[in-house]
Write a protein that holds these residues in place. Structure first.
Motif, PDB file in Angstrom:
ATOM      1  N   ARG A  17      48.336  52.995  44.473  1.00 52.66           N
ATOM      2  CA  ARG A  17      48.490  52.039  45.079  1.00 52.66           C
ATOM      3  C   ARG A  17      47.433  51.343  45.893  1.00 52.66           C
ATOM      4  N   PRO A  18      47.232  49.699  45.957  1.00 51.16           N
ATOM      5  CA  PRO A  18      46.641  49.155  47.010  1.00 51.16           C
ATOM      6  C   PRO A  18      46.812  49.424  48.535  1.00 51.16           C
ATOM      7  N   LYS A  19      45.511  50.189  49.312  1.00 48.62           N
ATOM      8  CA  LYS A  19      46.034  49.297  50.688  1.00 48.62           C
ATOM      9  C   LYS A  19      46.781  48.208  50.825  1.00 48.62           C
ATOM     10  N   ASP A  20      47.973  48.381  51.314  1.00 52.35           N
ATOM     11  CA  ASP A  20      48.205  46.819  50.903  1.00 52.35           C
ATOM     12  C   ASP A  20      48.909  46.227  52.217  1.00 52.35           C
ATOM     13  N   THR A  21      48.759  46.292  53.823  1.00 53.17           N
ATOM     14  CA  THR A  21      49.680  46.089  54.583  1.00 53.17           C
ATOM     15  C   THR A  21      49.224  45.016  55.213  1.00 53.17           C
ATOM     16  N   ALA A  22      49.760  44.655  56.568  1.00 47.29           N
ATOM     17  CA  ALA A  22      49.733  43.329  57.115  1.00 47.29           C
ATOM     18  C   ALA A  22      48.695  43.711  58.083  1.00 47.29           C
ATOM     19  N   GLU A  23      47.946  45.012  58.320  1.00 45.53           N
ATOM     20  CA  GLU A  23      47.579  44.712  59.667  1.00 45.53           C
ATOM     21  C   GLU A  23      46.392  45.251  59.235  1.00 45.53           C
ATOM     22  N   ASN A  24      46.350  45.638  57.217  1.00 42.20           N
ATOM     23  CA  ASN A  24      44.811  45.708  56.838  1.00 42.20           C
ATOM     24  C   ASN A  24      45.333  45.363  55.153  1.00 42.20           C
ATOM     25  N   PRO A  25      45.404  43.763  54.712  1.00 43.50           N
ATOM     26  CA  PRO A  25      45.652  43.236  53.458  1.00 43.50           C
ATOM     27  C   PRO A  25      45.159  43.599  52.253  1.00 43.50           C
ATOM     28  N   PHE A  26      45.085  43.952  51.493  1.00 47.81           N
ATOM     29  CA  PHE A  26      44.269  44.201  50.102  1.00 47.81           C
ATOM     30  C   PHE A  26      44.018  42.918  48.963  1.00 47.81           C
ATOM     31  N   TRP A  27      43.046  42.407  49.007  1.00 50.48           N
ATOM     32  CA  TRP A  27      42.799  41.202  48.203  1.00 50.48           C
ATOM     33  C   TRP A  27      42.763  41.427  46.924  1.00 50.48           C
ATOM     34  N   TYR A  28      43.293  41.211  46.303  1.00 45.48           N
ATOM     35  CA  TYR A  28      43.186  40.750  44.782  1.00 45.48           C
ATOM     36  C   TYR A  28      42.407  40.248  44.242  1.00 45.48           C
ATOM     37  N   THR A  29      41.573  40.588  43.352  1.00 45.26           N
ATOM     38  CA  THR A  29      39.815  39.702  43.118  1.00 45.26           C
ATOM     39  C   THR A  29      40.288  39.572  41.898  1.00 45.26           C
ATOM     40  N   PHE A  30      40.642  38.386  41.170  1.00 40.93           N
ATOM     41  CA  PHE A  30      40.868  38.112  39.983  1.00 40.93           C
ATOM     42  C   PHE A  30      40.107  36.626  39.071  1.00 40.93           C
ATOM     43  N   THR A  31      39.424  37.161  37.955  1.00 40.81           N
ATOM     44  CA  THR A  31      38.602  35.748  37.849  1.00 40.81           C
ATOM     45  C   THR A  31      39.980  34.838  37.288  1.00 40.81           C
ATOM     46  N   VAL A  32      39.844  33.339  37.245  1.00 39.55           N
ATOM     47  CA  VAL A  32      41.124  32.565  37.593  1.00 39.55           C
ATOM     48  C   VAL A  32      40.447  31.046  36.428  1.00 39.55           C
ATOM     49  N   GLN A  33      41.066  30.803  35.253  1.00 44.85           N
ATOM     50  CA  GLN A  33      40.959  29.408  34.574  1.00 44.85           C
ATOM     51  C   GLN A  33      42.333  28.519  34.781  1.00 44.85           C
ATOM     52  N   CYS A  34      41.777  27.470  34.618  1.00 44.80           N
ATOM     53  CA  CYS A  34      42.506  26.263  35.169  1.00 44.80           C
ATOM     54  C   CYS A  34      43.338  25.531  33.305  1.00 44.80           C
ATOM     55  N   THR A  35      44.551  26.099  34.243  1.00 46.97           N
ATOM     56  CA  THR A  35      45.678  25.347  32.304  1.00 46.97           C
ATOM     57  C   THR A  35      45.482  24.229  32.096  1.00 46.97           C
ATOM     58  N   SER A  36      45.392  23.571  32.684  1.00 45.82           N
ATOM     59  CA  SER A  36      45.240  21.946  32.148  1.00 45.82           C
ATOM     60  C   SER A  36      43.860  22.191  31.144  1.00 45.82           C
ATOM     61  N   CYS A  37      42.099  21.554  31.417  1.00 43.94           N
ATOM     62  CA  CYS A  37      41.601  21.701  31.148  1.00 43.94           C
ATOM     63  C   CYS A  37      40.450  23.085  30.763  1.00 43.94           C
ATOM     64  N   ARG A  38      41.287  23.540  30.899  1.00 47.17           N
ATOM     65  CA  ARG A  38      40.694  25.486  30.342  1.00 47.17           C
ATOM     66  C   ARG A  38      39.168  26.596  30.869  1.00 47.17           C
ATOM     67  N   GLU A  39      39.027  25.446  31.924  1.00 48.18           N
ATOM     68  CA  GLU A  39      37.892  25.543  32.650  1.00 48.18           C
ATOM     69  C   GLU A  39      37.890  26.801  33.246  1.00 48.18           C
ATOM     70  N   THR A  40      37.206  28.105  32.802  1.00 46.44           N
ATOM     71  CA  THR A  40      36.677  29.092  34.121  1.00 46.44           C
ATOM     72  C   THR A  40      36.209  29.332  35.195  1.00 46.44           C
ATOM     73  N   HIS A  41      36.643  29.396  36.284  1.00 47.24           N
ATOM     74  CA  HIS A  41      35.923  29.857  37.782  1.00 47.24           C
ATOM     75  C   HIS A  41      34.729  30.589  36.966  1.00 47.24           C
ATOM     76  N   GLY A  42      33.424  30.652  37.429  1.00 49.55           N
ATOM     77  CA  GLY A  42      32.713  31.051  37.677  1.00 49.55           C
ATOM     78  C   GLY A  42      32.494  32.194  39.293  1.00 49.55           C
ATOM     79  N   ASN A  43      32.754  32.279  39.645  1.00 47.13           N
ATOM     80  CA  ASN A  43      33.060  33.387  40.509  1.00 47.13           C
ATOM     81  C   ASN A  43      34.719  33.844  40.300  1.00 47.13           C
TER      82      ASN A  43
END
Length: 160
Positions: A17-43
């Motif tokens: 499991r990720p170490k994910d607590t309020a004191e030490n939150p886990f940052w879930y890292t994703f590639t994101v795509q707009c569902t309107s224009c289908r553009e994928t964000h570069g970062n």
């Protein structure tokens, strides 16, 4: 609703499991795509279940608010569940890690950046600081007197 799922071969460990607590939150890292224009964000983008951001027009808040650079639409995502530990199985089976609700965007891939935890099956040894970015992890369990490992990780984002 979407789910981040994992299939992995765990040897000698369970409850990954990720170490994910309020004191030490886990940052879930994703590639994101707009569902309107289908553009994928570069970062890649990082989302924490403990951080909230205001939606424009006082429409509430979400863990992640994003404006597409291409079509200018505002989208959001909220993590709906605490992470569920991935349990060791033979053969490995797909299990849900977290669930999230996306509006106007899709996460297309996940990168396991950050600190992960696991427990020794035989010994109960607590393993911390597990780095899964290379796609595998090997360690020695002193109490069990045996090697432990996590390998063949397959992350998938699917409708829940």
């Amino acid at each position: 609703m979407y789910a981040l799922t994992l299939t992995a071969e765990l040897n000698g460990v369970t409850n990954l499991r990720p170490k994910d607590t309020a004191e030490n939150p886990f940052w879930y890292t994703f590639t994101v795509q707009c569902t309107s224009c289908r553009e994928t964000h570069g970062n890649p983008v990082a989302v924490s279940r403990f951080e909230t951001n205001e939606l424009s027009g006082s429409r509430g808040e979400a863990n992640f608010v994003w404006k597409c650079k291409n079509c200018k639409r505002e989208s959001s995502c909220s993590i709906k569940t605490a992470p569920k530990p991935y349990e060791q199985n033979e053969p490995p089976k797909q299990q849900t890690v977290i669930e999230f609700d996306c509006r106007g965007l899709e996460f297309t891939s996940f990168s396991p950046e950050g600190e992960w935890l696991a427990d020794g099956i035989e010994s109960g040894t607590k393993f911390e600081g597990i780095d899964l970015q290379e796609g595998e992890w090997y360690e020695y369990d002193e109490k069990a007197n045996d090697e432990v490992s996590i390998k063949d990780l397959n992350w998938e984002i699917k409708r829940a």
